[in-house]
Design a protein around this motif. Structure first.
Motif, short mmCIF file in Angstrom:
data_model
loop_
_atom_site.label_atom_id
_atom_site.label_comp_id
_atom_site.label_asym_id
_atom_site.label_seq_id
_atom_site.Cartn_x
_atom_site.Cartn_y
_atom_site.Cartn_z
N ASP A 47 0.86 -1.18 0.00
CA ASP A 47 0.00 0.00 0.00
C ASP A 47 0.90 1.24 0.00
O ASP A 47 1.80 1.35 0.85
N ILE A 48 0.63 2.16 -0.93
CA ILE A 48 1.48 3.34 -1.10
C ILE A 48 0.62 4.59 -0.94
O ILE A 48 -0.54 4.61 -1.35
N ARG A 49 1.19 5.63 -0.35
CA ARG A 49 0.48 6.91 -0.21
C ARG A 49 1.30 8.01 -0.87
O ARG A 49 2.51 8.13 -0.64
N ASN A 50 0.63 8.80 -1.70
CA ASN A 50 1.24 9.93 -2.38
C ASN A 50 0.70 11.21 -1.76
O ASN A 50 -0.44 11.59 -1.99
N ALA A 51 1.54 11.88 -0.96
CA ALA A 51 1.11 13.10 -0.28
C ALA A 51 1.37 14.35 -1.11
O ALA A 51 0.99 15.44 -0.72
N GLY A 52 2.02 14.19 -2.25
CA GLY A 52 2.39 15.35 -3.04
C GLY A 52 3.77 15.86 -2.68
O GLY A 52 4.49 16.38 -3.54
N PHE A 53 4.17 15.69 -1.42
CA PHE A 53 5.51 16.08 -1.00
C PHE A 53 6.34 14.86 -0.59
O PHE A 53 7.53 14.99 -0.35
N LYS A 54 5.71 13.69 -0.49
CA LYS A 54 6.45 12.45 -0.29
C LYS A 54 5.61 11.29 -0.79
O LYS A 54 4.38 11.39 -0.89
N VAL A 332 0.91 9.58 6.34
CA VAL A 332 1.18 10.10 5.00
C VAL A 332 -0.16 10.40 4.34
O VAL A 332 -0.99 9.50 4.16
N LEU A 333 -0.39 11.66 4.02
CA LEU A 333 -1.62 12.05 3.35
C LEU A 333 -1.74 11.35 2.01
O LEU A 333 -0.74 10.95 1.41
N THR A 334 -2.95 11.22 1.50
CA THR A 334 -3.12 10.83 0.11
C THR A 334 -3.84 11.96 -0.61
O THR A 334 -4.95 12.34 -0.26
N ASN A 335 -3.17 12.51 -1.61
CA ASN A 335 -3.76 13.59 -2.39
C ASN A 335 -4.17 13.12 -3.78
O ASN A 335 -4.24 13.91 -4.71
N GLU A 336 -4.44 11.83 -3.91
CA GLU A 336 -4.92 11.30 -5.18
C GLU A 336 -6.44 11.13 -5.10
O GLU A 336 -6.99 10.85 -4.04
N ARG A 337 -7.07 11.31 -6.24
CA ARG A 337 -8.53 11.28 -6.29
C ARG A 337 -9.01 10.48 -7.50
O ARG A 337 -8.41 10.53 -8.57
N ALA A 363 -14.96 6.75 -0.68
CA ALA A 363 -15.65 8.04 -0.77
C ALA A 363 -15.94 8.66 0.59
O ALA A 363 -16.18 9.87 0.68
N ASP A 364 -15.93 7.85 1.65
CA ASP A 364 -16.32 8.35 2.97
C ASP A 364 -15.14 8.56 3.90
O ASP A 364 -15.33 8.78 5.10
N ARG A 365 -13.93 8.46 3.38
CA ARG A 365 -12.75 8.67 4.22
C ARG A 365 -11.99 9.91 3.78
O ARG A 365 -12.04 10.31 2.62
N GLY A 366 -11.24 10.49 4.73
CA GLY A 366 -10.48 11.69 4.46
C GLY A 366 -9.07 11.38 4.00
O GLY A 366 -8.63 10.21 3.99
N ILE A 367 -8.32 12.44 3.66
CA ILE A 367 -6.97 12.26 3.12
C ILE A 367 -5.98 11.75 4.16
O ILE A 367 -4.91 11.27 3.81
N ASP A 368 -6.36 11.83 5.44
CA ASP A 368 -5.46 11.38 6.50
C ASP A 368 -6.00 10.14 7.22
O ASP A 368 -5.58 9.83 8.33
N GLU A 369 -6.92 9.42 6.57
CA GLU A 369 -7.54 8.26 7.22
C GLU A 369 -7.19 6.97 6.49
O GLU A 369 -6.82 6.96 5.31
N ASN A 370 -7.34 5.86 7.20
CA ASN A 370 -7.13 4.54 6.65
C ASN A 370 -8.23 4.22 5.62
O ASN A 370 -9.42 4.33 5.92
N LEU A 371 -7.81 3.81 4.42
CA LEU A 371 -8.80 3.50 3.37
C LEU A 371 -9.15 2.02 3.30
O LEU A 371 -10.09 1.64 2.59
#
Length: 433
Positions: A47-54, A332-337, A363-371
């Motif tokens: 599982d990978i997270r793209n925060a835009g800065f990391k 790690v935020l996720t800024n992908e949509r 659709a019901d989770r935020g950028i800083d939550e477990n998907l």
């Protein structure tokens, strides 16, 4: 399909993509040399997270399910990689036994088993699916969504071998992470190949060991590329004595101390890079999977007022196992949509090869939550499109092959870390003074 990236096409993540593309020959040689010294896990997903800065891995699974989410276009590469993996381990292999999870009520999981059976059948093996669930006492046919079925058969143990009635496999592939413990039927098998090894199971394995290995890998890779390893590495702390019992406030002292220390380190990094986001950490069971036993902490004060529901949810992991060890991981935020819903890429590998993947979308989770939670759905990564080689010269973030190549590099780094981890924790490894 590349999801809409909220981040602008400037900044660290796109600089990282450019650096990775420019260094592709050096990267591939580096991996090649690593695999001369280390053995990759038989299969894995990251599982990978793209925060835009990391861009960083947040979980590595050595008993991956979800193979049913790979598209038909991805199967040829999966089959070729399965062939390569089997040839290295047991070139004369004829029969393969896949051992399933005990809980087979999930139709998604049954579809996963059907896909695994298909992949290894196309790789030239007779494949049957066995169960160590004591409730499976005779061959049981279960229907798979969309047509087809899976035949589950009770596993039979002789003195030295494991198999099914009238089926003697050379190789046994576990698709059961053994979170609830290692049953005796799987122990002391010396005449067959058991993959992955038992010390890779969640009964034994610890996320903190994995991310310690990943930290080592990221430092070496960062030196190769001339980048700050933090751009690809989620910092973490470990707490090995937690009591989530509702009456035991003292049991969270270790968690408070380590969460506070990690949040302080993240704030320093955010200040260094001019990042205007609120740091957070993710607390997870140190041994576990399936998205269970996870919570987000944005302020250490949040830990002073945990509800009884939260404590109960955190206290028990998969298989009812008590959670008393946790890893506190940099969030790690996720800024992908995808269609305005947050998404994270999941990369699948067999042996040392990336074979496909998908976006986990919620659709019901935020950028800083477990998907990885109920309500998630899955959109295939366009790896069929990325069969083309990466395209140097294209604008960062604009090319599917380039973005997916970078995902694959991060996935392979996590896979390499898993190799280091398994070597370091192998109970049968020789040690020298």
């Amino acid at each position: 399909m590349v999801p809409h990236l909220v981040t602008a096409l400037t900044g660290p993540i796109n600089e990282l993509e450019q650096r990775v593309l420019d260094s592709m020959p050096a990267i591939e040689r580096w991996f090649r040399l690593e695999w001369m010294e280390h053995t990759p896990p038989f299969y894995s997903s990251v599982d990978i997270r793209n925060a835009g800065f990391k861009l960083a891995p947040v979980d590595t699974n050595l008993y991956p399910a979800g193979w049913n989410h790979l598209t038909p276009e991805m199967l040829p590469l999966a089959v070729q990689s399965a062939m390569a993996a089997i040839e290295k381990i047991c070139p004369e292999a004829k029969n393969l036994l896949v051992i399933s999870e005990n809980n087979t009520k999930s139709t998604f999981y049954l579809s996963n088993l059907a896909q695994l059976q298909r992949i290894f059948h196309l790789a030239g093996l007779n494949v049957r699916i066995g169960s160590i669930d004591p409730d499976i006492k005779e061959p049981t046919t279960l229907q798979v969504p969309g047509g087809g079925s899976v035949l589950l058969e009770p596993v039979v143990r002789t003195r030295r071998r494991l198999g099914l009635k009238d089926f003697d496999p050379c190789t046994i592939l576990l698709n059961n992470d053994l979170s609830a413990g290692v049953p005796g039927i799987l122990e002391d098998i010396h005449e067959q190949y058991l993959l992955p090894p038992l010390h890779a199971s969640w009964w034994v394995r610890r996320k903190s060991n994995h991310f310690h290995s990943y930290e080592e890998v990221s430092k070496r890779f960062g030196k190769l590329l001339g980048i700050d390893p933090w751009l690809i590495n989620p910092m973490f702390n470990k707490c090995g004595a937690v009591d989530f019992d509702a009456t035991a406030s003292a049991g969270l002292d270790c968690l408070r101390t380590n969460a506070d220390a990690l949040l302080t380190k993240i704030r320093r990094k955010y200040k260094e890079y001019g990042i205007n986001e609120k740091p957070f950490v993710v607390v997870k069971a140190d041994n576990g999977t399936s998205g269970m036993g996870i919570m987000t902490v944005r302020d250490v004060k949040d830990l002073d007022d945990l509800s009884g529901i939260t404590r109960a949810r955190m206290a028990t992991g998969k298989g009812g196992r008590l959670v008393d060890e946790v890893i506190i991981q940099e969030g790690v935020l996720t800024n992908e949509r995808i269609n305005e819903a947050v998404a994270e890429p999941v990369v699948y590998m067999v042996d040392r090869y990336v074979v496909g993947g998908f976006y986990r979308v919620h659709a019901d989770r935020g950028i800083d939550e477990n998907l990885n939670a109920p309500g998630a759905h899955f959109v295939p990564l366009a790896f069929s499109e990325s069969m083309r080689l990466p395209q140097p010269g294209e604008k960062p973030g604009a090319s599917a092959p380039n973005r997916f190549y970078m995902y694959g590099v991060i996935g392979r780094l996590a896979m390499l870390a898993a190799s280091y981890e398994l070597e370091a924790t192998d109970p049968d490894a020789e040690t020298y003074d």
